[in-house]
Scaffold this motif. Structure first.
Motif, mmCIF file in Angstrom:
data_model
loop_
_atom_site.group_PDB
_atom_site.id
_atom_site.type_symbol
_atom_site.label_atom_id
_atom_site.label_comp_id
_atom_site.label_asym_id
_atom_site.label_seq_id
_atom_site.Cartn_x
_atom_site.Cartn_y
_atom_site.Cartn_z
ATOM 1 N N THR A 49 9.266 17.305 12.056
ATOM 2 C CA THR A 49 10.363 18.077 11.306
ATOM 3 C C THR A 49 9.884 18.436 9.689
ATOM 4 O O THR A 49 10.893 18.923 9.201
ATOM 5 C CB THR A 49 11.570 17.231 11.291
ATOM 6 N N GLY A 50 8.867 17.993 9.366
ATOM 7 C CA GLY A 50 8.409 18.238 8.133
ATOM 8 C C GLY A 50 9.146 17.430 7.198
ATOM 9 O O GLY A 50 9.060 17.840 5.691
ATOM 10 N N SER A 51 9.549 16.139 7.397
ATOM 11 C CA SER A 51 10.291 15.453 6.454
ATOM 12 C C SER A 51 9.378 14.260 5.778
ATOM 13 O O SER A 51 10.051 13.008 5.841
ATOM 14 C CB SER A 51 11.710 15.125 6.904
ATOM 15 N N VAL A 52 8.129 14.437 5.481
ATOM 16 C CA VAL A 52 7.312 13.508 5.197
ATOM 17 C C VAL A 52 7.332 13.434 3.585
ATOM 18 O O VAL A 52 7.076 14.361 3.099
ATOM 19 C CB VAL A 52 6.047 13.778 5.662
ATOM 20 N N PRO A 53 7.550 12.066 3.057
ATOM 21 C CA PRO A 53 7.572 11.947 1.669
ATOM 22 C C PRO A 53 6.039 12.030 1.265
ATOM 23 O O PRO A 53 5.182 11.796 1.773
ATOM 24 C CB PRO A 53 8.096 10.583 1.453
ATOM 25 N N GLY A 76 0.852 -1.185 0.031
ATOM 26 C CA GLY A 76 -0.174 -0.006 -0.023
ATOM 27 C C GLY A 76 0.692 1.210 -0.006
ATOM 28 O O GLY A 76 0.563 2.211 -0.686
ATOM 29 N N ILE A 77 2.033 1.250 0.921
ATOM 30 C CA ILE A 77 2.843 2.374 0.530
ATOM 31 C C ILE A 77 3.604 2.544 -0.667
ATOM 32 O O ILE A 77 3.805 3.994 -1.157
ATOM 33 C CB ILE A 77 3.951 2.234 1.877
ATOM 34 N N TRP A 78 3.921 1.440 -1.195
ATOM 35 C CA TRP A 78 4.721 1.641 -2.501
ATOM 36 C C TRP A 78 3.805 2.133 -3.401
ATOM 37 O O TRP A 78 4.188 2.702 -4.278
ATOM 38 C CB TRP A 78 5.118 0.067 -2.774
ATOM 39 N N ARG A 79 2.523 1.614 -3.488
ATOM 40 C CA ARG A 79 1.683 2.313 -4.575
ATOM 41 C C ARG A 79 1.220 3.926 -3.977
ATOM 42 O O ARG A 79 1.212 4.436 -5.199
ATOM 43 C CB ARG A 79 0.170 1.364 -4.527
ATOM 44 N N ARG A 80 1.141 4.027 -2.759
ATOM 45 C CA ARG A 80 0.331 5.205 -2.601
ATOM 46 C C ARG A 80 1.729 6.498 -2.844
ATOM 47 O O ARG A 80 1.720 7.479 -3.442
ATOM 48 C CB ARG A 80 0.140 5.459 -1.231
ATOM 49 N N LEU A 81 3.061 6.025 -2.736
ATOM 50 C CA LEU A 81 4.182 6.852 -2.729
ATOM 51 C C LEU A 81 4.819 6.426 -4.359
ATOM 52 O O LEU A 81 5.635 7.359 -4.728
ATOM 53 C CB LEU A 81 5.291 6.555 -1.815
ATOM 54 N N GLN A 82 4.212 5.630 -5.018
ATOM 55 C CA GLN A 82 4.846 5.471 -6.437
ATOM 56 C C GLN A 82 6.254 4.864 -6.436
ATOM 57 O O GLN A 82 6.966 5.213 -7.117
ATOM 58 C CB GLN A 82 4.574 6.543 -7.392
ATOM 59 N N GLY A 83 6.401 3.985 -5.329
ATOM 60 C CA GLY A 83 7.598 3.316 -5.320
ATOM 61 C C GLY A 83 8.134 3.921 -4.036
ATOM 62 O O GLY A 83 8.212 5.183 -3.868
ATOM 63 N N ILE A 84 9.024 3.370 -3.260
ATOM 64 C CA ILE A 84 9.712 3.942 -2.031
ATOM 65 C C ILE A 84 11.293 3.857 -2.183
ATOM 66 O O ILE A 84 11.925 3.049 -2.664
ATOM 67 C CB ILE A 84 9.497 2.788 -0.789
ATOM 68 N N ARG A 85 11.558 5.117 -2.099
ATOM 69 C CA ARG A 85 13.132 5.546 -2.497
ATOM 70 C C ARG A 85 13.818 5.507 -1.118
ATOM 71 O O ARG A 85 13.280 5.329 0.041
ATOM 72 C CB ARG A 85 13.085 6.960 -3.028
ATOM 73 N N GLY A 92 10.008 -4.619 8.000
ATOM 74 C CA GLY A 92 8.646 -4.173 7.373
ATOM 75 C C GLY A 92 7.886 -3.431 8.218
ATOM 76 O O GLY A 92 6.945 -2.184 7.789
ATOM 77 N N PHE A 93 7.471 -3.974 9.544
ATOM 78 C CA PHE A 93 6.570 -3.109 10.319
ATOM 79 C C PHE A 93 7.211 -2.050 10.650
ATOM 80 O O PHE A 93 6.263 -1.093 10.939
ATOM 81 C CB PHE A 93 6.594 -4.259 11.604
ATOM 82 N N TYR A 94 8.506 -1.862 10.847
ATOM 83 C CA TYR A 94 9.024 -0.724 11.311
ATOM 84 C C TYR A 94 8.698 0.684 10.334
ATOM 85 O O TYR A 94 8.291 1.542 10.583
ATOM 86 C CB TYR A 94 10.496 -0.695 11.607
ATOM 87 N N PHE A 95 9.098 0.162 9.115
ATOM 88 C CA PHE A 95 9.013 1.049 7.850
ATOM 89 C C PHE A 95 7.687 1.500 7.598
ATOM 90 O O PHE A 95 7.168 2.451 7.065
ATOM 91 C CB PHE A 95 10.106 0.878 6.866
ATOM 92 N N ALA A 96 6.772 0.326 7.672
ATOM 93 C CA ALA A 96 5.412 0.622 7.262
ATOM 94 C C ALA A 96 4.928 1.707 8.381
ATOM 95 O O ALA A 96 4.109 2.230 8.032
ATOM 96 C CB ALA A 96 4.886 -0.853 7.507
#
Length: 430
Positions: free
Chosen positions: A355-359, A11-20, A59-63
């Motif tokens: 900190t405003g660093s949200v992708p 879901g995150i990958w689709r929403r962000l169009q890939g995870i960098r 996975g759980f952490y970065f999710a």
């Protein structure tokens, strides 16, 4: 759980169009978690199998760290956490009233001589149930009672009553101490110095006296069989950490105790710090403590606006979860449980928000993010100026790990090792 993690990452990958890569390196916790998981793989060996075992943790952490990209999503996340704890408490207490919502809990409780247990995989003994549920006492207060309306307060007080009764029935000494520690941290947070001193004086007098009135707390010394056995295991684990320096490998340490009744039996380490030290050595324990340090610094130092009650409530809820986990880690094995990485991930997400660093995603554009968080984050020049004055900027100025952080983590690490050694050799009766 693994399928849930994979679904979240998809879901995150689709929403962000890939995870960098830069999505995964936006907070100090990110670097510490990557170093911690890498150290586990390195010190354990059998690299393919170990990496496979680490994927769910990462996975759980970065999710959580990447997916919780707004205060609203963090509120939903914490709502689910609180609701889950309330459900566990209700299911457990139902056994005491004869309903047994989780079949088999009555027989399980009887096998522990009346100490309440829930017939599930996680809470199938009184200590696990007590440590799992006790966090609802301070958490329900900060999430449902603090500066809320009548209905949420009523729900919060009910949750505290049910959760408190559940913990009482477990007769878990460790859960009582864990709850006291978490409540203390929550009560001291953002209070004036004289108020903190007064509260500490009350807690170390009347608070300790109240603890002694709880079941099984009248005798809390190394002469008790249960505590004596744990201290023996701690000594074995400490010797393993000193002997190997890098530990014996992930989940490789085993403690065997020779008993008169059952002969040689395998026992748990009864402590997450002890478990990590024996398995992963000094550096593994250093990183484990460092991740907790990053959680505490983030939630303690963050400065949401005074009129943003949701951000403040999330801050206090995360502080509660981190405090309860850090306290429980002295008494039960939760080092490799998902909640450790969920809590760290949620704190990392809060760090990104402060900190405003949200992708940004296609749905959440840069403009939307700047608008939503501009009220929290001040310009860099103004933030640096406020750091040199008595006032504090809204948001969070801590961006990366520095030498000061390494020093504080080292002090925390040394304190853990010192307390470990002191408790296993000089346990003092309360």
């Amino acid at each position: 759980m693994t399928w849930a993690m994979l679904a979240a990452l998809y879901g995150i990958w689709r929403r962000l169009q890939g995870i960098r890569l830069n999505h995964c390196l936006n907070s100090p916790s990110d670097y510490l978690v990557i170093a911690y998981l890498s150290w586990i793989v390195w010190t354990t060996g059998d690299y393919f199998s170990t990496i496979k075992s680490m994927i769910p943790f990462a996975g759980f952490y970065f999710a959580a760290a990447i997916g919780l990209d707004s205060l609203k999503k963090m509120a939903i996340f914490l709502n689910c956490w609180v609701a889950g704890l309330i459900v566990v408490a209700v299911f457990a207490v139902s056994t005491d009233f004869g309903y047994e919502m989780a079949p088999g809990s009555g027989d399980l409780t009887a096998s522990f001589f009346g100490r309440l247990a829930l017939n599930t995989w996680i809470y199938n003994n009184p200590n696990a149930l007590g440590h799992g549920v006790v966090v609802i006492l301070p958490l329900a207060y900060v999430w449902l009672v603090w500066r809320r309306g009548f209905a949420p307060r009523l729900l919060g007080m009910t949750a505290i009553a049910v959760g408190g009764y559940c913990v009482y029935l477990t007769q878990s000494k460790g859960a009582y101490l864990c709850g006291a520690a978490a409540v203390t941290v929550v009560l001291l947070f953002r209070k004036a110095l004289y108020v903190q001193v007064f509260l500490l004086a009350v807690l170390f007098t009347a608070g300790i006296g109240a603890l002694k009135l709880l079941p099984r707390m009248e005798n809390f010394s190394a002469k008790e069989d249960g505590i004596e056995g744990r201290l023996m295991i701690w000594q074995l684990a400490y010797n393993a950490m000193e002997r190997t320096f890098s530990g014996e490998g992930w989940k490789q340490f085993e403690a065997w105790i020779d008993t008169e009744q059952y002969g040689l039996i395998k026992k748990a380490t009864h402590g997450s710090y002890v478990n990590v030290g024996a398995d992963l050595g000094y550096l593994g324990l250093f990183l484990f403590v460092g991740i907790l340090y990053a959680c505490f610094r983030t939630v303690w130092q963050a400065r949401p606006r005074e009129d943003d009650l949701e951000a403040q409530r999330i801050q206090r809820a995360l502080l509660t979860l981190a405090s309860a986990y850090a306290a429980s880690a002295w008494m039960i094995d939760r080092a490799y449980h998902t909640d450790y990485f969920f809590i760290a991930g949620a704190c990392a997400a809060y760090h990104r928000l402060m900190t405003g660093s949200v992708p940004a995603s296609l749905e959440d554009s840069d403009a939307r993010i700047k608008t939503e968080y501009s009220s929290i984050i001040e310009p860099k020049a103004q933030r640096l100026e406020s750091e040199n004055s008595e006032s504090h900027a809204y948001g969070l100025s801590w961006r990366r790990i520095g030498l000061m952080d390494i020093g504080f983590i080292s002090v925390s690490f040394y304190a853990v090792v010192y307390c470990w050694h002191y408790l296993m050799t000089n346990f003092i009766q309360i």
